[in-house]
Design a protein around this motif. Sequence first.
Motif, mmCIF file in Angstrom:
data_model
loop_
_atom_site.group_PDB
_atom_site.id
_atom_site.type_symbol
_atom_site.label_atom_id
_atom_site.label_comp_id
_atom_site.label_asym_id
_atom_site.label_seq_id
_atom_site.Cartn_x
_atom_site.Cartn_y
_atom_site.Cartn_z
ATOM 1 N N ALA A 56 0.824 -1.209 0.000
ATOM 2 C CA ALA A 56 0.000 0.000 0.000
ATOM 3 C C ALA A 56 0.859 1.259 0.000
ATOM 4 O O ALA A 56 0.553 2.226 -0.707
ATOM 5 C CB ALA A 56 -0.935 -0.006 1.214
ATOM 6 N N MET A 57 1.943 1.269 0.756
ATOM 7 C CA MET A 57 2.823 2.434 0.790
ATOM 8 C C MET A 57 3.427 2.690 -0.592
ATOM 9 O O MET A 57 3.458 3.840 -1.049
ATOM 10 C CB MET A 57 3.934 2.238 1.828
ATOM 11 C CG MET A 57 3.462 2.300 3.261
ATOM 12 S SD MET A 57 2.892 3.930 3.790
ATOM 13 C CE MET A 57 4.437 4.833 3.815
ATOM 14 N N LEU A 58 3.889 1.655 -1.270
ATOM 15 C CA LEU A 58 4.460 1.819 -2.611
ATOM 16 C C LEU A 58 3.406 2.281 -3.616
ATOM 17 O O LEU A 58 3.664 3.168 -4.425
ATOM 18 C CB LEU A 58 5.097 0.512 -3.087
ATOM 19 C CG LEU A 58 6.397 0.118 -2.408
ATOM 20 C CD1 LEU A 58 6.802 -1.294 -2.817
ATOM 21 C CD2 LEU A 58 7.498 1.114 -2.738
ATOM 22 N N TRP A 59 2.229 1.677 -3.582
ATOM 23 C CA TRP A 59 1.157 2.024 -4.513
ATOM 24 C C TRP A 59 0.750 3.481 -4.328
ATOM 25 O O TRP A 59 0.626 4.233 -5.303
ATOM 26 C CB TRP A 59 -0.023 1.081 -4.292
ATOM 27 C CG TRP A 59 -1.025 1.067 -5.389
ATOM 28 C CD1 TRP A 59 -1.047 0.216 -6.460
ATOM 29 C CD2 TRP A 59 -2.163 1.931 -5.538
ATOM 30 N NE1 TRP A 59 -2.137 0.500 -7.255
ATOM 31 C CE2 TRP A 59 -2.835 1.551 -6.714
ATOM 32 C CE3 TRP A 59 -2.679 2.977 -4.788
ATOM 33 C CZ2 TRP A 59 -3.985 2.178 -7.160
ATOM 34 C CZ3 TRP A 59 -3.827 3.618 -5.222
ATOM 35 C CH2 TRP A 59 -4.467 3.214 -6.399
ATOM 36 N N LEU A 60 0.575 3.886 -3.079
ATOM 37 C CA LEU A 60 0.171 5.269 -2.792
ATOM 38 C C LEU A 60 1.278 6.268 -3.116
ATOM 39 O O LEU A 60 1.002 7.381 -3.556
ATOM 40 C CB LEU A 60 -0.288 5.398 -1.343
ATOM 41 C CG LEU A 60 -1.630 4.727 -1.060
ATOM 42 C CD1 LEU A 60 -1.811 4.504 0.435
ATOM 43 C CD2 LEU A 60 -2.775 5.555 -1.626
ATOM 44 N N ALA A 61 2.526 5.895 -2.909
ATOM 45 C CA ALA A 61 3.648 6.779 -3.261
ATOM 46 C C ALA A 61 3.703 6.984 -4.773
ATOM 47 O O ALA A 61 3.938 8.107 -5.244
ATOM 48 C CB ALA A 61 4.970 6.191 -2.750
#
Length: 84
Positions: free
Chosen positions: A71-76
């Motif tokens: 989720a952190m990578l996708w949102l970044a």
Amino acid sequence: MDCRPGCAACCTAPSISSPLPGLPQGKPAGLPCPQLDEALRCRLFGRPERPAVCSSLLPSEEMCGSERSHAMLWLARLERATQP
């Protein structure tokens, strides 16, 4: 899909341009929201002070994946793609 307990990626990775309690100028990307409690739950959930962008960001398999790091990578990536 329900939010994953202890994740808060959507309260950390994206920027928030509207004011919120504790951050009158909004929140920069990558900074955990000051409205997260010790269990990483939103103290503003369901309250009128909660920014509209927060209410509109719904969990999904595509965004959340199977773990917080996804989720952190996708949102970044989404944050970078939507920069002015």
